[in-house]
Design an enzyme around this catalytic site. Structure first.
Site, PDB file in Angstrom:
ATOM      1  N   ASN A  10       0.876  -1.156   0.000  1.00  0.00           N
ATOM      2  CA  ASN A  10       0.000   0.000   0.000  1.00  0.00           C
ATOM      3  C   ASN A  10       0.925   1.222   0.000  1.00  0.00           C
ATOM      4  O   ASN A  10       1.758   1.355   0.892  1.00  0.00           O
ATOM      5  CB  ASN A  10      -0.843  -0.085   1.282  1.00  0.00           C
ATOM      6  CG  ASN A  10      -1.512   1.210   1.655  1.00  0.00           C
ATOM      7  OD1 ASN A  10      -1.751   2.065   0.812  1.00  0.00           O
ATOM      8  ND2 ASN A  10      -1.830   1.334   2.946  1.00  0.00           N
ATOM      9  N   LYS A  12       0.026   4.233   0.402  1.00  0.00           N
ATOM     10  CA  LYS A  12      -0.544   5.269   1.285  1.00  0.00           C
ATOM     11  C   LYS A  12      -0.590   6.620   0.539  1.00  0.00           C
ATOM     12  O   LYS A  12      -0.860   6.642  -0.658  1.00  0.00           O
ATOM     13  CB  LYS A  12       0.253   5.347   2.591  1.00  0.00           C
ATOM     14  CG  LYS A  12       0.377   3.974   3.251  1.00  0.00           C
ATOM     15  CD  LYS A  12       0.829   4.007   4.678  1.00  0.00           C
ATOM     16  CE  LYS A  12       0.918   2.581   5.192  1.00  0.00           C
ATOM     17  NZ  LYS A  12       1.087   2.474   6.624  1.00  0.00           N
ATOM     18  N   HIS A  98      -8.510  -0.352   5.781  1.00  0.00           N
ATOM     19  CA  HIS A  98      -7.134  -0.216   6.270  1.00  0.00           C
ATOM     20  C   HIS A  98      -7.158   0.489   7.635  1.00  0.00           C
ATOM     21  O   HIS A  98      -8.014   1.351   7.900  1.00  0.00           O
ATOM     22  CB  HIS A  98      -6.280   0.586   5.278  1.00  0.00           C
ATOM     23  CG  HIS A  98      -4.842   0.663   5.683  1.00  0.00           C
ATOM     24  ND1 HIS A  98      -4.372   1.645   6.525  1.00  0.00           N
ATOM     25  CD2 HIS A  98      -3.793  -0.158   5.434  1.00  0.00           C
ATOM     26  CE1 HIS A  98      -3.087   1.436   6.748  1.00  0.00           C
ATOM     27  NE2 HIS A  98      -2.712   0.343   6.104  1.00  0.00           N
ATOM     28  N   GLU A 100      -5.617   2.887   8.855  1.00  0.00           N
ATOM     29  CA  GLU A 100      -5.665   4.354   8.860  1.00  0.00           C
ATOM     30  C   GLU A 100      -7.062   4.867   8.507  1.00  0.00           C
ATOM     31  O   GLU A 100      -7.476   5.929   8.969  1.00  0.00           O
ATOM     32  CB  GLU A 100      -4.570   4.911   7.934  1.00  0.00           C
ATOM     33  CG  GLU A 100      -3.183   4.709   8.563  1.00  0.00           C
ATOM     34  CD  GLU A 100      -2.054   4.471   7.587  1.00  0.00           C
ATOM     35  OE1 GLU A 100      -2.171   4.785   6.397  1.00  0.00           O
ATOM     36  OE2 GLU A 100      -1.016   3.935   8.041  1.00  0.00           O
ATOM     37  N   GLU A 170      -3.418  -6.727  10.113  1.00  0.00           N
ATOM     38  CA  GLU A 170      -2.437  -5.680  10.412  1.00  0.00           C
ATOM     39  C   GLU A 170      -2.730  -5.123  11.798  1.00  0.00           C
ATOM     40  O   GLU A 170      -3.589  -4.235  11.947  1.00  0.00           O
ATOM     41  CB  GLU A 170      -2.550  -4.545   9.383  1.00  0.00           C
ATOM     42  CG  GLU A 170      -2.263  -4.974   7.968  1.00  0.00           C
ATOM     43  CD  GLU A 170      -1.886  -3.790   7.115  1.00  0.00           C
ATOM     44  OE1 GLU A 170      -0.724  -3.716   6.702  1.00  0.00           O
ATOM     45  OE2 GLU A 170      -2.731  -2.918   6.895  1.00  0.00           O
ATOM     46  N   GLY A 176       3.523   1.337  10.597  1.00  0.00           N
ATOM     47  CA  GLY A 176       4.090   2.661  10.397  1.00  0.00           C
ATOM     48  C   GLY A 176       5.359   2.933  11.187  1.00  0.00           C
ATOM     49  O   GLY A 176       5.889   2.052  11.871  1.00  0.00           O
ATOM     50  N   SER A 216       4.977  -3.245   9.712  1.00  0.00           N
ATOM     51  CA  SER A 216       6.442  -3.203   9.866  1.00  0.00           C
ATOM     52  C   SER A 216       7.134  -4.461   9.340  1.00  0.00           C
ATOM     53  O   SER A 216       8.136  -4.907   9.915  1.00  0.00           O
ATOM     54  CB  SER A 216       6.836  -2.944  11.326  1.00  0.00           C
ATOM     55  OG  SER A 216       6.413  -1.663  11.732  1.00  0.00           O
TER      56      SER A 216
HETATM   57  O1  LIG Z   1      -0.666  -1.068   4.466  1.00  0.00           O
HETATM   58  C1  LIG Z   1       0.414  -1.355   4.908  1.00  0.00           C
HETATM   59  C2  LIG Z   1       0.628  -1.267   6.324  1.00  0.00           C
HETATM   60  O2  LIG Z   1       0.012  -0.143   6.836  1.00  0.00           O
HETATM   61  C3  LIG Z   1       2.025  -1.524   6.785  1.00  0.00           C
HETATM   62  O3  LIG Z   1       2.853  -0.405   6.705  1.00  0.00           O
HETATM   63  P1  LIG Z   1       4.364  -0.529   7.236  1.00  0.00           P
HETATM   64  O4  LIG Z   1       4.930  -1.774   6.643  1.00  0.00           O
HETATM   65  O5  LIG Z   1       5.040   0.700   6.781  1.00  0.00           O
HETATM   66  O6  LIG Z   1       4.265  -0.655   8.746  1.00  0.00           O
END
Ligand SMILES: O=C[C@H](O)COP(=O)(O)O
Length: 262
Positions: A10, A12, A98, A100, A170, A176, A216
């Site tokens: 993703n 974002k 998601h 967020e 997740e 994040g 992560s």
């Molecule tokens: O959509 C992906 C997740 O929010 C994971 O993000 P991240 O790997 O940067 O923690």
């Protein structure tokens, strides 16, 4: 039995159009020798990049998705994007719920359910994201939270639509820059809960639903996560945003999985 592995990212609210297209094209070049019978690769960029992305990237190698979607086809929903509009672009998949969206923008399980049904009714591969907060984990109710998110999220979804369903686990506390990655053992335990709940909802058909871990994921933990029996893939944020690094993460994880199967 060897299973197909799922790898996706993703993007974002990062990467404008040119950068997204270059990233996707580079990811195709890096990964095109890996058989798509063995891996499924998908990227979910921002809305404004989608038209260029679907037109300029070879989707035999990468599925492209949207990060969110309204449940209505049209109407008085200022600022929203409808399934009809996404269909017009020819997208492959839509991500719903998601972390967020849920925790920054206040989306509820009931809204996610409306979106899931709309996405499936428009024949999108539908990736439902679920995960508990740190507080819920501390209260010892992670399993209950995941079960609620799944049971409400897939309420009234017929078994016939299972082939288009993917799930990403997740944990909110793992996502994040401030996130702490889940241990492989903890992730496996939660993936088992998810698979049991999907079995309750959809019966044996649920065995075909891939359940991905996200939060992560990085080169230091991807290999131990991918060899867990209930983890079917890795949903990666930051560690995937450079094509060469994501390619290496995918290859290392795939090789580790294959070695563990041998
Ligand atoms: O959509 C992906 C997740 O929010 C994971 O993000 P991240 O790997 O940067 O923690």
């Amino acid at each position: 039995m060897k299973k197909k592995l799922y790898f996706g990212s993703n993007l974002k609210m990062y990467k404008p159009i040119k950068e997204t297209v270059e990233y996707l094209q580079s990811l195709v070049e890096h990964t095109k020798d890996i058989s798509r019978d063995e891996i499924e690769l998908f990227i979910i960029p921002s809305y404004t990049t989608l038209e260029s992305a679907v037109n300029k990237v070879d989707r035999n190698y990468i599925k492209i998705g949207a990060q969110n979607m309204c449940w209505e086809d049209e109407g008085q929903f200022t600022g929203e994007i409808s399934p009809v509009m996404l269909k017009e672009l020819g997208l492959d998949l839509v991500m719903i719920g998601h972390s967020e969206r849920r925790h920054v923008f206040g989306e509820t399980d009931v809204e996610e359910n409306k979106k899931v049904k709309a996405a499936l009714n428009h024949d999108f591969t539908t990736l439902l994201c679920i995960g508990e907060t740190a507080e819920e984990k501390n209260f010892g109710i992670s399993a209950e939270v995941l079960r609620t998110q799944l049971k409400v999220g897939f309420h009234d979804v017929p078994v016939s639509q299972v082939p288009n369903i993917w799930v990403a686990y997740e944990p909110v506390w793992s996502i994040g820059v401030n996130g702490t990655p889940a241990s492989a053992d903890y992730a496996e335990e939660m993936h088992k809960v998810i698979k049991e709940c999907l079995q309750e909802i959809f019966g044996d058909a649920s065995k075909d639903i891939p359940v991905l871990y996200g939060g992560s994921v990085n080169p230091g933990n991807a290999n131990e996560l991918i060899v867990q029996p209930s983890i079917d893939g890795l949903f990666t944020g930051r560690a995937a945003w450079q094509a060469d690094k994501f390619d290496k993460l995918i290859r290392d994880a795939k090789a580790t999985y294959e070695a563990a199967q041998a």
